[in-house]
Design an enzyme around this catalytic site. Structure first.
Site, PDB file in Angstrom:
ATOM      1  CE1 TYR A  34      -5.748  -0.119  -0.165  1.00 16.04           C
ATOM      2  CE2 TYR A  34      -3.736  -0.635  -1.354  1.00 16.04           C
ATOM      3  CZ  TYR A  34      -4.542  -0.787  -0.251  1.00 16.04           C
ATOM      4  OH  TYR A  34      -4.151  -1.619   0.754  1.00 16.04           O
ATOM      5  CE  LYS A  86      -3.032  -4.540   8.347  1.00 18.00           C
ATOM      6  NZ  LYS A  86      -3.055  -4.637   6.858  1.00 18.00           N
ATOM      7  CB  THR A 136       0.515  -3.365   6.513  1.00 15.26           C
ATOM      8  OG1 THR A 136      -0.751  -3.439   5.840  1.00 15.26           O
ATOM      9  CG2 THR A 136       1.109  -1.978   6.365  1.00 15.26           C
ATOM     10  CG  ASP A 137      -2.454  -7.346   4.007  1.00 19.08           C
ATOM     11  OD1 ASP A 137      -3.110  -7.576   2.973  1.00 19.08           O
ATOM     12  OD2 ASP A 137      -2.724  -6.410   4.795  1.00 19.08           O
ATOM     13  CB  THR A 149      -0.921  -0.007   1.239  1.00 23.37           C
ATOM     14  OG1 THR A 149      -1.777  -1.153   1.130  1.00 23.37           O
ATOM     15  CG2 THR A 149      -1.745   1.243   1.342  1.00 23.37           C
ATOM     16  CD  GLU A 177      -1.544 -28.188  27.693  1.00 25.59           C
ATOM     17  OE1 GLU A 177      -2.174 -27.177  28.070  1.00 25.59           O
ATOM     18  OE2 GLU A 177      -1.997 -29.036  26.913  1.00 25.59           O
ATOM     19  CB  SER A 198       2.801  -7.845   1.775  1.00 23.54           C
ATOM     20  OG  SER A 198       1.708  -7.751   2.669  1.00 23.54           O
TER      21      SER A 198
END
Ligand code: DAS
Length: 336
Positions: free
Chosen positions: A36, A175, A102-103, A23, A292, A69
């Site tokens: 976009y 993110k 950013t993804d 982006t 655990e 991305s």
């Protein structure tokens, strides 16, 4: 490669900019349109736009890719890793900035953090709004990223992500919002390791990997490691359906603290007998998953603070480095 030299000749840090799209390089064609297309601005055009700000840095750019991305994976990782390795070895480069969608920025950042030395600043940066949107954040984030990459104090921290005036370590960054520029990324379990604006930079705490070499070798042969996201009532058959041929590892995005239906757990235990490495992560945001008691007999690994997508990156790197000892695999998750 395109070069932009500031107007006067005083020494400025030399920053290599590796562009992959996203982006930050996206255009909507209108300042108010939501839709976009990522990766519309090439690095030469981008550096022309940046030159107007007269940054105290000498920028040289390389176009590695120009895509969203969501399409970034091992092929772009390999190209980035190689270009950064060259830049790290180049005495004429003081720092590296990667522009990225950013993804999946958190996965690329973590992959590079695991497989690169921490001897020069490496900063990954993106944007939540395209370059021609009202309130676009890309240029500010980029100028901030150049400032961080220009600071010798940024060395010794591995790969860092710069978004929204915050600096996050790759191991912590994720993110957390699909929209908006405030707090789109947060750090867990550690928050910001610094704050940056075009006019100021402040670090919180000392570098923790000063002078450290790469922790793992980068491999061109990254194994496929699926993530199985748990939902109420999911059945064991899903495990068989999601595993590839000759599976080496799987990450469970478990409910709560990495929990799963008994039938799913039993099926995973059965696959353990063929050497499958099972990592229990959590679908819960900021979900810490500790070991655990049953993990020992089951042969499971706890993801600790890593979310499912970064657990997958670490497991891919460990398998590619032929690390099959569960104690050492767990130690890697304990200290990413
Ligand atoms: N276009 C998406 C990407 O490339 C979102 C973004 O960049 O912010 O990751």
């Amino acid at each position: 490669m395109s070069e932009k030299t500031p107007a006067h000749s005083a020494y400025f840090p030399k920053i290599r900019v590796l562009a992959t799209g996203g982006t930050i390089a996206g255009m909507a064609g209108s300042a108010t349109r939501h839709e976009y297309r990522p990766g519309q601005i090439g690095i030469d055009d981008w550096l022309e736009r940046v030159a107007e700000f007269g940054l105290a840095a000498h920028l040289s750019g390389v176009q590695i890719a120009n895509i969203g991305s969501e399409d970034i994976g091992p092929p772009v990782w390999s190209a980035l890793h190689s270009a950064i390795g060259d830049a790290m070895a180049d005495d004429d480069v003081d720092g590296i900035v990667i522009t990225h969608g950013t993804d999946t920025a958190e996965e690329t950042a973590f992959l590079l953090d695991l497989t690169l030395p921490a001897t020069k600043p490496v900063v990954i940066v993106g944007a939540m709004r395209p370059a021609d949107a009202v309130g676009s954040d890309g240029m500010r984030n980029f100028v901030n990223a150049v400032r961080v990459a220009s600071d010798p104090e940024a060395s010794g921290r591995g790969v860092v992500l710069v978004m929204g005036d915050r600096i996050l370590a790759a191991r912590d960054a994720r993110k957390v919002r699909t929209r908006g520029t405030d707090d789109a990324f947060r750090g867990f379990p550690r928050g910001s390791i610094g704050l940056v604006t075009p006019a100021a930079l402040e670090w919180f705490g000392r570098p923790w990997r000063e002078g450290e070499g790469a922790r793992y070798a980068y491999s061109e042969a990254m194994p496929e490691v699926p993530i199985l996201y748990m939902g109420a009532g999911m059945t064991a058959e899903l495990v068989d359906r999601i595993l590839p041929e000759n599976p080496r590892g799987i990450v469970i995005a478990g409910v709560g603290e990495g929990n799963m239906p008994d039938a799913v757990r039993e099926r995973l235990i059965a696959h353990r007998k063929n050497g499958l490495i099972v990592v229990r992560a959590s679908r819960v945001d900021e979900g810490l998953v500790d070991r655990e008691p049953e993990d020992d007999p089951n042969g499971f690994v706890a993801a600790r603070a890593l979310n499912p997508q970064k657990s997958r990156v670490l497991l891919m790197v460990l398998i590619a480095n032929k690390e099959g000892d569960l104690n050492r695999v767990q130690a890697a998750f304990d200290n990413p």
